[in-house]
Enzyme design. Sequence first.
Site, PDB file in Angstrom:
ATOM      1  N   ARG A   1      61.424  15.216  29.723  1.00  0.00           N
ATOM      2  CA  ARG A   1      62.208  16.244  29.018  1.00  0.00           C
ATOM      3  C   ARG A   1      61.440  16.760  27.811  1.00  0.00           C
ATOM      4  O   ARG A   1      61.461  17.965  27.517  1.00  0.00           O
ATOM      5  CB  ARG A   1      63.568  15.669  28.596  1.00  0.00           C
ATOM      6  CG  ARG A   1      64.507  15.401  29.748  1.00  0.00           C
ATOM      7  CD  ARG A   1      65.769  14.703  29.291  1.00  0.00           C
ATOM      8  NE  ARG A   1      66.576  15.552  28.421  1.00  0.00           N
ATOM      9  CZ  ARG A   1      67.639  15.125  27.739  1.00  0.00           C
ATOM     10  NH1 ARG A   1      68.008  13.843  27.825  1.00  0.00           N
ATOM     11  NH2 ARG A   1      68.320  15.953  26.974  1.00  0.00           N
TER      12      ARG A   1
ATOM     13  N   CYS B   1      67.208  14.076  19.607  1.00  0.00           N
ATOM     14  CA  CYS B   1      67.369  13.678  21.007  1.00  0.00           C
ATOM     15  C   CYS B   1      68.057  14.825  21.737  1.00  0.00           C
ATOM     16  O   CYS B   1      67.786  15.988  21.463  1.00  0.00           O
ATOM     17  CB  CYS B   1      68.163  12.374  21.111  1.00  0.00           C
ATOM     18  SG  CYS B   1      69.832  12.467  20.429  1.00  0.00           S
TER      19      CYS B   1
END
Length: 294
Positions: free
Chosen positions: A197, A254
């Site tokens: 990611r 995050c």
Amino acid sequence: MHSDHLAIFSFRMSLVRQSVDNRYMTLLPTPLVTAAELLAVTDHPNLVILDATVGAQPTDSHIPGAQVADIDGSWSDHSSAFVHTRPQPEQFEAELRRLGINSDSHVVVYERAGLFSVARPWWLLKWAGFDAVSVLDGGLKAWQEAGGLVTTTPTAARPTGNVEVRLRPELLLDEPQVLTHVEDGDRTFLDARSRGRFAGTEPEPRPGLRGGHIPGSACLPYTEVQDEAGLLPVEKLRSLLGELTDHRPIVTTCGSGVTACVLALALEVCGRKDVSVYDGSWSQWGRLDGPPVE
């Protein structure tokens, strides 16, 4: 329990015994507490235990006396466009009081397995100005291995608490603040998402988000600061984090501000007191019309 925890257990328990009868002192070590340390004070009236497992229900198997801290529910602001946004201060104070948290309480948060959601309530309590909060290292598994009992009987409501929220706004940053720090280069950024990611080679789990990362960030997946027993030993954490950080204050990020708190926990265990969490994280920054990405 890690060997380094065993080595310091006797010393830490001596501190607990000194403070257990003084309600104005910290009841347990912070930011981490072992199952053995928690077992020693389970009957103390100032102890409040919260199950922070995502999706936890009052009838799930839990530590006796534990209540649910729901980051998908009342521990987030659902009027926000972004998931897991910090609650409004008055909303949060009401929730903490509903759970029976007083100014002299010591709160222990845990989850069933691993470190995923548990650090978010810990960080929110610190943001609210509450210091007497600890994460149970190893979670429910460690508790049971140490001989702790579990129950499926819902915990009775505690008397309404009197805790007051006294915000530390520097602990949770918004997008304009983060953008300023990125432009100034005066912060180290650590991203707790997976490496795929971070690199933009794996799809984002939430629709409408770009791939990549905040410019200048380093990747440290939250899964890499823990093992099956809990948070990695301090010496391993210091080695791992030392390779990615310098003298600059640190911002952790995050997907939605949850696992960024796991990195914040690891950093505090290592003695760093200059850590902030980007509250909106990638769910805000990564939107199609958001700031630049790498």
